[in-house]
Design an enzyme around this catalytic site. Structure first.
Site, PDB file in Angstrom:
ATOM      1  N   CYS A  80     -18.530 -37.349 -44.322  1.00 30.67           N
ATOM      2  CA  CYS A  80     -19.480 -38.324 -43.781  1.00 30.67           C
ATOM      3  C   CYS A  80     -18.982 -38.953 -42.483  1.00 30.67           C
ATOM      4  CB  CYS A  80     -19.762 -39.416 -44.818  1.00 30.67           C
ATOM      5  SG  CYS A  80     -20.543 -38.814 -46.326  1.00 30.67           S
ATOM      6  N   CYS A 120     -27.759 -28.161   2.385  1.00 33.62           N
ATOM      7  CA  CYS A 120     -26.587 -28.427   3.226  1.00 33.62           C
ATOM      8  C   CYS A 120     -25.884 -29.714   2.785  1.00 33.62           C
ATOM      9  CB  CYS A 120     -27.007 -28.517   4.686  1.00 33.62           C
ATOM     10  SG  CYS A 120     -28.073 -29.943   5.033  1.00 33.62           S
ATOM     11  N   HIS A 145     -20.714 -36.723  12.202  1.00 34.76           N
ATOM     12  CA  HIS A 145     -20.603 -35.289  11.945  1.00 34.76           C
ATOM     13  C   HIS A 145     -21.437 -34.501  12.957  1.00 34.76           C
ATOM     14  CE1 HIS A 145     -19.048 -36.933   8.230  1.00 34.76           C
ATOM     15  NE2 HIS A 145     -18.630 -35.728   7.880  1.00 34.76           N
TER      16      HIS A 145
END
Length: 558
Positions: A268, A308, A332
């Site tokens: 149990c 991307c 970036h």
């Protein structure tokens, strides 16, 4: 109450009769007399019953409402007779001592005066008896003639109208009305069933007697209601026996100890942990950690599934950033690797700046994959079991008659098909819970042995299930009898026969169940033996057929 055949039919459908692991049960002794008979049950062998003469001892009795009332009244009558009190007083005593007849007897004969005082069964009035003058109701303070006043044993005077209101209010408040005391705040006198019968409305009486009946089960340590929705049967269980699995007449099978669905041979505690894990938020958090990253600005988790490295958070944030290094996308461009790479991330990764985050993500991913592996197989066996139960119902109601006509065979001789489906239902239940057991099994040596036994049992069950589902369908559309059907009968009987000692599927599952119930003790004994003889331990062959088995929140790639 239904006959034993009726009760065993319910066992057939849901529990499979403990055929794979039954070996008899201990005798049950209790101090109370007049207990139900938990002996062996004899029955006719017909299309609706799967149980044969090898059936193990039944350690429980299913009770319908009329059976509960009869047992309850028997207990009340027994206490009233032994203690020489009225049945109303006996009911008050039994309610106080949770319907334990032996406890009532022990306490009463040990100190009757204390019991009377504690329970509220008074031997006489605690106020003087009126001498013909009018009395004042203790609630509404109106004056009434003595014959119009109603009192319990204590003698405190209240009018019928106030009594009715008092009783109605307590009944509507719930089962607490069963322990009702005199309306006088300082009086301990109990209000007995006779007062409810005399003063309560019809609707309130029905509620009271429903509470009274339910208390017999809910306050009794040996009895529990069947937890199936809408079922009003109760189970009288013989404590001290080996198995906690019981099956109600409604066909629901459950564990007496924890009231979850039947889960033998898994204990149990393991079942409770597994159910909690399936419903907890921990796996959701693991999935989020393994498959998403937080927006550097608003911290909302974002999943990237394609595209991307240029990410845009959902409104109102709308922050644009690089998926790899999590810095602003404005920093970036082609010089940092373009849209599908990030030189800054690679350089920082070589310096170890992302090691901790990647490690956490990898650990979460591994944990999630492991959980998914066991959960998918647990759920798959549950689905297969439910389908087998539907197939059994259809087979009994429709297909057996059709097969009997096609192959010119009495339906009683087609029982081997329903036997196979019943064994599939039980084996699927056992196999389902072995995956919960396997998830919490830490020992490597035991895991190898467990997976070997599980794999053997699973492969045997799949052969049986395929034989029933695929091969039988050919004979359902046949134009007439053939020798092939007799060969099919022999094959299926060999896989499922409960009387055959070399029954394939039964043997596999007996080995698996016994091993789990013993805590895979064979592995410990082999290890101890190997250690004592300084010999190299042998390795069990692995098995089990293991394999690997969304909503998107915020974020899009451009």
């Amino acid at each position: 109450m239904d006959s034993d055949d009726g009760m065993l039919d319910a066992h057939d459908l849901e529990s499979g009769e403990d055929d794979f692991y039954s070996g008899g049960t201990d005798d049950y002794n209790d101090s109370d007399a007049d207990e139900p008979d938990y002996g062996f049950v004899e029955e006719d062998v017909d299309d609706s019953a799967m149980v044969a003469s090898h059936r193990s001892q039944i350690n429980y009795v299913v009770l319908k409402e009329e059976d509960i009332r009869r047992h309850q009244q028997d207990d009340i009558g027994r206490v009233a007779m032994v203690l020489s009190i009225s049945e109303v007083e006996a009911s008050i005593l039994l309610l106080h001592y949770h319907w334990s007849v032996s406890k009532v007897h022990d306490e009463w004969f040990a100190d009757e005066e204390r019991v009377r005082r504690t329970v509220g069964i008074l031997e006489g009035p605690v106020i003087p008896t009126p001498d013909g003058r009018e009395l004042t109701c203790g609630i509404c303070f109106e004056s009434f003639r003595p014959e119009e006043i109603v009192s319990v044993a204590c003698g405190h005077p209240f009018c019928p109208t106030c009594w009715t209101g008092y009783i109605s209010t307590t009944i509507n408040d719930g089962p607490g009305c069963l322990m009702l005391k005199c309306p006088d705040p300082s009086c301990p006198a109990a209000v007995g069933q006779d007062m409810f019968e005399k003063l309560a409305s019809k609707e309130d009486k029905e509620k009271y007697y429903r509470y009274f009946l339910r208390s017999y089960i809910e306050d009794n340590r040996k009895m529990k209601w069947c937890p199936a929705p809408g079922c009003e049967h109760a189970i009288d269980f013989a404590a001290g026996t080996g198995s906690y699995d019981v099956s109600c007449l409604c066909s629901h099978s459950f564990c007496w100890n924890c009231t979850e669905e039947a889960h033998r041979p898994v204990d149990c505690d393991t079942v409770a942990q597994w159910i909690l894990k399936n419903s907890a938020e921990s796996e959701n958090m693991n999935w989020i950690l393994a498959n998403s990253k937080p927006c550097p600005k608003c911290k909302r988790p974002i999943e990237k599934n394609h595209g991307c490295m240029h990410m845009t958070c959902t409104p109102p944030c709308k922050y644009e950033f690089c998926w790899l290094c999590l810095n602003a996308w404005t920093d970036h461009g082609e010089r940092t690797g373009g849209f599908y790479a990030c030189n800054r991330y690679e350089a920082a990764k070589q310096e170890g700046l992302y090691d901790e985050a990647e490690k956490r993500r990898e650990m979460a991913k591994n944990s999630l994959e492991r959980y998914t592996h066991y959960y998918e197989r647990w759920a798959s066996n549950q689905t297969s079991r439910q389908k087998a139960m539907v197939d059994l119902q259809i087979m009994r109601s429709e297909k057996l008659e059709k097969l009997s006509d096609i192959h010119r065979t009495p339906e009683s001789q087609l029982k081997f098909i329903t036997d196979a489906l019943l064994q599939i239902i039980e084996c699927r239940r056992v196999l389902k819970w072995t995956y919960a057991y396997g998830y919490y099994l830490p020992d490597h040596d035991k895991r190898q042995f467990f997976e070997y036994l599980q794999g053997e049992a699973e492969s045997g069950l799949e052969r049986l299930h395929k034989c029933v589902e695929k091969e039988l369908s050919v004979f359902e559309i046949a134009e007439g009898p053939s020798d092939d059907f007799n060969h099919f009968r022999t094959k299926l009987t060999g896989l499922t026969s409960h009387l055959c000692l070399n029954s394939i599927t039964k043997t596999y599952f007996e080995n698996l169940v016994k091993a789990l119930e013993n805590g895979l003790a064979d592995v410990d004994s082999q290890a101890a033996s190997s250690k004592s003889t300084n010999s190299k331990p042998s390795k069990s062959k692995g098995g089990g057929g293991k394999g690997k088995g969304s909503s998107k929140n915020g974020g899009s790639s451009s």
